[in-house]
Design a protein around this motif. Sequence first.
Motif, PDB file in Angstrom:
ATOM      1  N   GLY A  36       7.108  17.948  -1.447  1.00  0.00           N
ATOM      2  CA  GLY A  36       6.349  16.970  -0.677  1.00  0.00           C
ATOM      3  C   GLY A  36       5.694  17.693   0.482  1.00  0.00           C
ATOM      4  O   GLY A  36       6.242  18.685   0.962  1.00  0.00           O
ATOM      5  N   GLN A  37       4.527  17.233   0.915  1.00  0.00           N
ATOM      6  CA  GLN A  37       3.891  17.858   2.094  1.00  0.00           C
ATOM      7  C   GLN A  37       4.833  17.762   3.274  1.00  0.00           C
ATOM      8  O   GLN A  37       4.907  18.659   4.091  1.00  0.00           O
ATOM      9  CB  GLN A  37       2.577  17.153   2.447  1.00  0.00           C
ATOM     10  N   THR A  38       5.543  16.623   3.355  1.00  0.00           N
ATOM     11  CA  THR A  38       6.589  16.439   4.372  1.00  0.00           C
ATOM     12  C   THR A  38       7.775  15.843   3.615  1.00  0.00           C
ATOM     13  O   THR A  38       8.024  14.652   3.680  1.00  0.00           O
ATOM     14  CB  THR A  38       6.115  15.497   5.489  1.00  0.00           C
ATOM     15  N   VAL A  39       8.469  16.695   2.904  1.00  0.00           N
ATOM     16  CA  VAL A  39       9.457  16.242   1.919  1.00  0.00           C
ATOM     17  C   VAL A  39      10.574  15.431   2.576  1.00  0.00           C
ATOM     18  O   VAL A  39      11.093  14.476   2.000  1.00  0.00           O
ATOM     19  CB  VAL A  39       9.997  17.463   1.124  1.00  0.00           C
ATOM     20  N   ASN A  40      10.909  15.795   3.835  1.00  0.00           N
ATOM     21  CA  ASN A  40      12.022  15.120   4.510  1.00  0.00           C
ATOM     22  C   ASN A  40      11.583  13.815   5.178  1.00  0.00           C
ATOM     23  O   ASN A  40      12.391  13.145   5.810  1.00  0.00           O
ATOM     24  CB  ASN A  40      12.682  16.047   5.534  1.00  0.00           C
ATOM     25  N   GLN A  89      18.847   2.104  -1.434  1.00  0.00           N
ATOM     26  CA  GLN A  89      17.816   3.007  -0.924  1.00  0.00           C
ATOM     27  C   GLN A  89      18.494   4.238  -0.346  1.00  0.00           C
ATOM     28  O   GLN A  89      19.415   4.117   0.450  1.00  0.00           O
ATOM     29  CB  GLN A  89      16.982   2.310   0.140  1.00  0.00           C
ATOM     30  N   MET A  90      18.017   5.408  -0.751  1.00  0.00           N
ATOM     31  CA  MET A  90      18.672   6.637  -0.297  1.00  0.00           C
ATOM     32  C   MET A  90      17.882   7.300   0.817  1.00  0.00           C
ATOM     33  O   MET A  90      16.658   7.332   0.773  1.00  0.00           O
ATOM     34  CB  MET A  90      18.745   7.637  -1.460  1.00  0.00           C
ATOM     35  N   ARG A  91      18.609   7.862   1.772  1.00  0.00           N
ATOM     36  CA  ARG A  91      17.952   8.736   2.750  1.00  0.00           C
ATOM     37  C   ARG A  91      17.675  10.045   2.039  1.00  0.00           C
ATOM     38  O   ARG A  91      18.296  10.358   1.016  1.00  0.00           O
ATOM     39  CB  ARG A  91      18.886   9.000   3.934  1.00  0.00           C
ATOM     40  N   PHE A  92      16.803  10.867   2.634  1.00  0.00           N
ATOM     41  CA  PHE A  92      16.466  12.143   2.000  1.00  0.00           C
ATOM     42  C   PHE A  92      17.728  12.984   1.781  1.00  0.00           C
ATOM     43  O   PHE A  92      17.929  13.566   0.710  1.00  0.00           O
ATOM     44  CB  PHE A  92      15.431  12.895   2.857  1.00  0.00           C
ATOM     45  N   SER A  93      18.590  13.035   2.806  1.00  0.00           N
ATOM     46  CA  SER A  93      19.794  13.871   2.694  1.00  0.00           C
ATOM     47  C   SER A  93      20.711  13.364   1.576  1.00  0.00           C
ATOM     48  O   SER A  93      21.347  14.148   0.872  1.00  0.00           O
ATOM     49  CB  SER A  93      20.544  13.907   4.023  1.00  0.00           C
ATOM     50  N   GLU A  94      20.762  12.045   1.389  1.00  0.00           N
ATOM     51  CA  GLU A  94      21.590  11.483   0.310  1.00  0.00           C
ATOM     52  C   GLU A  94      21.008  11.845  -1.051  1.00  0.00           C
ATOM     53  O   GLU A  94      21.728  12.134  -2.006  1.00  0.00           O
ATOM     54  CB  GLU A  94      21.677   9.962   0.447  1.00  0.00           C
ATOM     55  N   LEU A  95      19.684  11.826  -1.113  1.00  0.00           N
ATOM     56  CA  LEU A  95      19.022  12.196  -2.370  1.00  0.00           C
ATOM     57  C   LEU A  95      19.319  13.656  -2.714  1.00  0.00           C
ATOM     58  O   LEU A  95      19.610  13.988  -3.869  1.00  0.00           O
ATOM     59  CB  LEU A  95      17.507  11.961  -2.246  1.00  0.00           C
ATOM     60  N   LEU A  96      19.273  14.513  -1.699  1.00  0.00           N
ATOM     61  CA  LEU A  96      19.591  15.932  -1.917  1.00  0.00           C
ATOM     62  C   LEU A  96      20.967  16.078  -2.565  1.00  0.00           C
ATOM     63  O   LEU A  96      21.138  16.791  -3.553  1.00  0.00           O
ATOM     64  CB  LEU A  96      19.620  16.679  -0.577  1.00  0.00           C
ATOM     65  N   VAL A  97      21.935  15.367  -1.986  1.00  0.00           N
ATOM     66  CA  VAL A  97      23.309  15.452  -2.498  1.00  0.00           C
ATOM     67  C   VAL A  97      23.371  14.900  -3.917  1.00  0.00           C
ATOM     68  O   VAL A  97      23.959  15.512  -4.819  1.00  0.00           O
ATOM     69  CB  VAL A  97      24.280  14.691  -1.558  1.00  0.00           C
ATOM     70  N   ALA A  98      22.717  13.756  -4.136  1.00  0.00           N
ATOM     71  CA  ALA A  98      22.770  13.126  -5.469  1.00  0.00           C
ATOM     72  C   ALA A  98      22.144  14.043  -6.525  1.00  0.00           C
ATOM     73  O   ALA A  98      22.659  14.158  -7.636  1.00  0.00           O
ATOM     74  CB  ALA A  98      22.056  11.775  -5.429  1.00  0.00           C
ATOM     75  N   GLY A 129      16.701  15.941  10.562  1.00  0.00           N
ATOM     76  CA  GLY A 129      17.890  15.480  11.289  1.00  0.00           C
ATOM     77  C   GLY A 129      19.155  16.218  10.891  1.00  0.00           C
ATOM     78  O   GLY A 129      19.170  16.969   9.910  1.00  0.00           O
ATOM     79  N   LYS A 130      20.205  15.959  11.657  1.00  0.00           N
ATOM     80  CA  LYS A 130      21.501  16.617  11.435  1.00  0.00           C
ATOM     81  C   LYS A 130      22.056  16.314  10.045  1.00  0.00           C
ATOM     82  O   LYS A 130      22.785  17.114   9.455  1.00  0.00           O
ATOM     83  CB  LYS A 130      22.476  16.128  12.518  1.00  0.00           C
ATOM     84  N   ASP A 131      21.703  15.126   9.515  1.00  0.00           N
ATOM     85  CA  ASP A 131      22.235  14.756   8.196  1.00  0.00           C
ATOM     86  C   ASP A 131      21.808  15.748   7.119  1.00  0.00           C
ATOM     87  O   ASP A 131      22.544  15.983   6.158  1.00  0.00           O
ATOM     88  CB  ASP A 131      21.816  13.317   7.820  1.00  0.00           C
ATOM     89  N   ILE A 132      20.634  16.363   7.286  1.00  0.00           N
ATOM     90  CA  ILE A 132      20.183  17.337   6.279  1.00  0.00           C
ATOM     91  C   ILE A 132      21.040  18.604   6.388  1.00  0.00           C
ATOM     92  O   ILE A 132      21.488  19.168   5.387  1.00  0.00           O
ATOM     93  CB  ILE A 132      18.678  17.663   6.452  1.00  0.00           C
ATOM     94  N   VAL A 133      21.303  19.024   7.625  1.00  0.00           N
ATOM     95  CA  VAL A 133      22.161  20.194   7.839  1.00  0.00           C
ATOM     96  C   VAL A 133      23.553  19.914   7.274  1.00  0.00           C
ATOM     97  O   VAL A 133      24.148  20.759   6.595  1.00  0.00           O
ATOM     98  CB  VAL A 133      22.242  20.539   9.345  1.00  0.00           C
ATOM     99  N   GLU A 134      24.048  18.704   7.508  1.00  0.00           N
ATOM    100  CA  GLU A 134      25.392  18.360   7.011  1.00  0.00           C
ATOM    101  C   GLU A 134      25.436  18.378   5.484  1.00  0.00           C
ATOM    102  O   GLU A 134      26.425  18.792   4.884  1.00  0.00           O
ATOM    103  CB  GLU A 134      25.813  16.984   7.550  1.00  0.00           C
ATOM    104  N   ALA A 135      24.352  17.922   4.867  1.00  0.00           N
ATOM    105  CA  ALA A 135      24.298  17.950   3.389  1.00  0.00           C
ATOM    106  C   ALA A 135      24.359  19.401   2.904  1.00  0.00           C
ATOM    107  O   ALA A 135      25.090  19.715   1.954  1.00  0.00           O
ATOM    108  CB  ALA A 135      23.022  17.265   2.900  1.00  0.00           C
ATOM    109  N   ILE A 136      23.629  20.289   3.571  1.00  0.00           N
ATOM    110  CA  ILE A 136      23.638  21.710   3.162  1.00  0.00           C
ATOM    111  C   ILE A 136      25.033  22.303   3.380  1.00  0.00           C
ATOM    112  O   ILE A 136      25.545  23.055   2.544  1.00  0.00           O
ATOM    113  CB  ILE A 136      22.565  22.512   3.943  1.00  0.00           C
TER     114      ILE A 136
END
Length: 439
Positions: free
Chosen positions: A229-233, A246-255, A276-283
């Motif tokens: 995505g041009q702005t994937v997050n 509905q999933m947040r981006f970080s939830e989608l990453l995990v799924a 956001g921090k949620d993306i870091v937490e997913a990683i």
Amino acid sequence: MAKAFDFGVERLAGTGVAAEAGTHEHSQDGCATGRTFFLETFGCQMNEHDSEKVAGVLLARGYRQVEKPEAASVVLYNTCSIREKAAQKVFSRLGEYRTTKKDGQIIGVLGCVAQQEGEEIFARAPWVSLVCGSASYRKLPQMIAQLEAGNTRVTGLDTDTDETFETEMTRRDNPWRAYLTIIEGCDKACSYCVVPFTRGPERSRASGSILREVKELADLGYTEVQLLGQTVNSYADPTPTSSGRQMRFSELLVAVAEVAGIRRVRFTTSHPRDFGKDIVEAIEAVPGICNHVHLPVQSGSTAVLRAMQRTYTRDEYLEKMEMIRAAKRTISVTTDIIVGFPGETEDDFRDTLRLMEEVRYDGAFTFKYSPRPNTPSLKMADAIPEEEKSRRLAILMEKQREIQAGLMRHAWGRGTNCWLAGNREEKTSGAGIRRITKL
Ligand code: 5AD
Ligand code: SF4
């Protein structure tokens, strides 16, 4: 350039890229129509992936892909207009296609230059018969049908679509890594950028549909998925609340990472505002999510960032970096930087160099500012002379080279992996890292 023969074609379409020239009334693969296409792609990964989908649309209609334009019934050229140099190439390439054009051959222009120039392309290159911007790709099958029915010119130039471009079949170029667009267009309106004009407004694909495709990909043997995505997050799941979560981006990453058979998940490009921090937490939590973030800063000067309408200050960006650096897993960070934006002073430029020293990026794509049609920055005062832009770019690239050399020495000394070693699709060229695509 056109892609060579690949496994993805065979796997998904039961056909390959034909290496031979000529017409194919009785082609070996039993293709009933004998129609063939040649597809050339410039630009970003989104364009590369759009071309994979366009190829899927054509293969599903009985076309076969060929390696030479002179061998094709349809020649398609997927274009990029992010910087002037890329856009300039289009008409010279169209001139080359004219010299190889056969009677009855269809020549089509897709992508950002198609969107930007519109019907002007017919005026400048009357041998072109199809002009279609990426926001209208959903209409491509109908447009192709019109050409097959004998129409001599068709266009798809709307950007007001609220749908994404999904196809029944995508012809993927890589046998193990699959690109998957989860959000198209851009609403950010950075003052230098043509993307909001050429790719239309942001629209996300429903998480259920994304996960279904990921499962299909895993079943086909793909082990790596790169979400695009041009702005994937900035992903905003449009799934109706009545029919699913509905999933947040970080939830989608995990799924996506949890789909059986998927071993790696990458994503690009992230916008600092929505990081956001949620993306870091997913990683941190899921090893299958690659520990690499592409987080374009564009400039290290708050004044320039404001003029660019980037929606964050230098300090806010550095706070995001602190958050990333504090992660339990080491996360590689790469960036995009523009030098010579109108009004960029020597002090602003020094701020960018200082930021690079502070962050120590694992890789940087560096660009001279290029004025683009329709963008707000086109009319800004205090343009920086070309020679000065070149001087600043050379200093910036040298700085990045030093930083990377230091990081490499450190990584090799400790035997650890790093972004460069882990990303075979990127390559170093001259003074820095470049995208493999030719802009
Ligand atoms: N001039 C120079 N670089 C640009 N980019 C986008 N628009 C321009 C422009 N007008 C760069 C940005 C962006 C990357 C994909 O291209 O750094 O992140
Ligand atoms: Fe262009 Fe800015 Fe959107 Fe990126 S976020 S595509 S630079 S407008």
